[in-house]
Design a protein around this motif. Sequence first.
Motif, mmCIF file in Angstrom:
data_model
loop_
_atom_site.group_PDB
_atom_site.id
_atom_site.type_symbol
_atom_site.label_atom_id
_atom_site.label_comp_id
_atom_site.label_asym_id
_atom_site.label_seq_id
_atom_site.Cartn_x
_atom_site.Cartn_y
_atom_site.Cartn_z
ATOM 1 N N UNK A 39 11.964 0.222 5.362
ATOM 2 C CA UNK A 39 11.566 1.620 5.382
ATOM 3 C C UNK A 39 10.086 1.765 5.619
ATOM 4 N N UNK A 40 9.612 2.966 5.396
ATOM 5 C CA UNK A 40 8.203 3.293 5.583
ATOM 6 C C UNK A 40 7.528 3.345 4.219
ATOM 7 N N UNK A 41 6.411 2.664 4.102
ATOM 8 C CA UNK A 41 5.684 2.637 2.837
ATOM 9 C C UNK A 41 4.194 2.638 3.131
ATOM 10 N N UNK A 42 3.424 3.194 2.239
ATOM 11 C CA UNK A 42 1.973 3.195 2.409
ATOM 12 C C UNK A 42 1.399 1.840 2.005
ATOM 13 N N UNK A 43 0.262 1.537 2.571
ATOM 14 C CA UNK A 43 -0.429 0.296 2.211
ATOM 15 C C UNK A 43 -0.644 0.251 0.697
ATOM 16 N N UNK A 44 -0.409 -0.924 0.138
ATOM 17 C CA UNK A 44 -0.503 -1.090 -1.305
ATOM 18 C C UNK A 44 0.808 -0.878 -2.024
ATOM 19 N N UNK A 45 1.787 -0.351 -1.333
ATOM 20 C CA UNK A 45 3.077 -0.087 -1.932
ATOM 21 C C UNK A 45 3.983 -1.302 -1.942
ATOM 22 N N UNK A 46 5.217 -1.076 -2.370
ATOM 23 C CA UNK A 46 6.194 -2.153 -2.509
ATOM 24 C C UNK A 46 7.520 -1.771 -1.864
ATOM 25 N N UNK A 47 8.233 -2.787 -1.462
ATOM 26 C CA UNK A 47 9.599 -2.634 -0.970
ATOM 27 C C UNK A 47 10.401 -3.844 -1.425
#
Length: 117
Positions: free
Chosen positions: A9-17
């Motif tokens: 998916x789409x996530x912002x920098x610093x985020x998690x998946x």
Amino acid sequence: VQLQASGGGLVQAGGSLRLSCKASGRPFGSHVMNWFRQAPGKEREFVAAVRWGTGREYYAAFAKGRFAISRDRSENTVSLQMNSLKPDDTAVYYCARGTSPADASSWGQGTLVTVSS
């Protein structure tokens, strides 16, 4: 074997998946379940692997400390927890089964991970 990857998916920098890959059949203890990725315009590269029988983990240098691979033997599933994501992590991620880390003979379809800055 069929491998079904999900979780991109789409996530912002610093985020998690968290990516998951379910195998249609139970891997053998000698099998290694891998994650690879391929960024636009780049070669496919190894990300991480786990030996099905022992649970031993293997990581590419860029993944150490940020990514964690695990397997659930009861669900025939391998997961990739990705933390502190960077735009450079943007790629299609593939799970694959082989007999050694970074080796694969059976591939699943990819799941797209997009990290925005």
